[in-house]
Enzyme design. Sequence first.
Site, PDB file in Angstrom:
ATOM      1  CG  HIS A  72      -2.090  -0.884   1.098  1.00  0.00           C
ATOM      2  ND1 HIS A  72      -3.198  -0.796   1.912  1.00  0.00           N
ATOM      3  CD2 HIS A  72      -2.343  -1.904   0.239  1.00  0.00           C
ATOM      4  CE1 HIS A  72      -4.082  -1.716   1.558  1.00  0.00           C
ATOM      5  NE2 HIS A  72      -3.573  -2.400   0.558  1.00  0.00           N
ATOM      6  CE1 TYR A 201      -6.186   4.040  10.963  1.00  0.00           C
ATOM      7  CE2 TYR A 201      -5.627   3.945   8.628  1.00  0.00           C
ATOM      8  CZ  TYR A 201      -5.429   3.519   9.924  1.00  0.00           C
ATOM      9  OH  TYR A 201      -4.475   2.562  10.191  1.00  0.00           O
ATOM     10  N   PRO A 295      -4.550   0.127  18.472  1.00  0.00           N
ATOM     11  CG  PRO A 295      -6.407  -1.111  17.798  1.00  0.00           C
ATOM     12  CD  PRO A 295      -5.790  -0.470  19.006  1.00  0.00           C
ATOM     13  CE  LYS A 299       3.532   3.079  13.443  1.00  0.00           C
ATOM     14  NZ  LYS A 299       4.100   2.534  12.248  1.00  0.00           N
ATOM     15  CE1 TYR A 387      -1.565   3.987   9.433  1.00  0.00           C
ATOM     16  CE2 TYR A 387      -0.278   2.752   7.831  1.00  0.00           C
ATOM     17  CZ  TYR A 387      -1.432   2.919   8.571  1.00  0.00           C
ATOM     18  OH  TYR A 387      -2.456   2.002   8.460  1.00  0.00           O
TER      19      TYR A 387
END
Length: 398
Positions: A72, A201, A295, A299, A387
């Site tokens: 991704h 998100y 979550p 990580k 990220y």
Amino acid sequence: MHTTVGIIGGGPAGLLLARLLHTAGIDSVVLESRDRRYVEQRQRAGILEQATVDALRACGAGARLDAEGMVHDGIELRFDRRAHRVDFPSLADGRRVTVYAQTEVVKDLIALQLAEGGPLLFEAEVHAVEGADTDRPSIHYTHEGEEQTLTCDYVVGCDGFHGVARNAVPEHLRTTYERVYPYSWLGILADAPPAADELIYAHSDRGFALASMRSPSVSRLYLQVPNGTDPAEWSDDRIWDELDARFALDADPGWRLKRGPITSKSVLPMRSHVTEPMAYGQVLLAGDAAHIVPPTGAKGLNLAAADVIVLARALTHWHATGATDLLESYSDTCLRRVWRAEHFSYFMTTTLHTAPDQSPFETRLQISQLDRVATSHHAAAELAENYTGLPLPTGPTG
């Protein structure tokens, strides 16, 4: 029985450490309290940082990952009923992430350990670790109905938040930092194609939602729910309708998730937790035994992998030279990265979720922060760099 490194816990951290040690010529024994079926089906993380992918490839566990993992290049943020994509390669020096479920990582590592590595004992219940401050600590456990003892040069606790290894660090010498969040995640697996090619998100006045995937035909989706929620309270139709409401866009009012049979429902509480130090004597902690992250920042598995990569380097250095400097600095080395990941996970969690007593003022602050990510290169780069994963530490000052 004696081994160089006794590893408590056969999850991804313990199995990856055993594999890294095997490739370095260091013997180990892995003790896992659950049976193999349970371990291989335990649903957890699915996002791998590049450093985690590189480590799996380097130790021979990358074949199926490379064939089936989904690379991704970004994520989508939805807020204020609009969407913004964060492009990772352009913001984080070309770094990406790979979607490959923890269940599959574990299956790959178990197969390698059983075929080539040292003993991996399932249903081995560890009761205690003794002699942490001696040069030969021992692990006491039950396996196949018999009480047994494993002596080691070093013990590594990869046995999670509820494991026994952390108790080897005397209570008066350890400090615990913790935050419990006032909401949980209702997570589902569904036999339905993912809603998009990348994760979404969503911040909404109804609460947080996340659209993820496990494969091109299986979706993994989450809804923010109150603590103590019973999954049985949520019918399949209610879940799908609520997800659609939280992902709604003014620019595309007809946008909907692709629906399918829901095969699993579970509720995941949210907490941040760090235990310091991550070592005492000959006992070292890694992964969830030392730290927990919510979550939202993806990580958890990656922090565990980073711990054992650093630890494997330190043990390899000690095994080759007899020097213990890297082992002595292991806790401090890892904790610097742990706290950065804790901060990022806290930022993602508190920015995207709606607290039960949240005021309109606080909601506007969240939207302002998300809008800054959408309009500021520097803010977007900060999110992308964290990220996709900060560089792994390489030594006491790394």
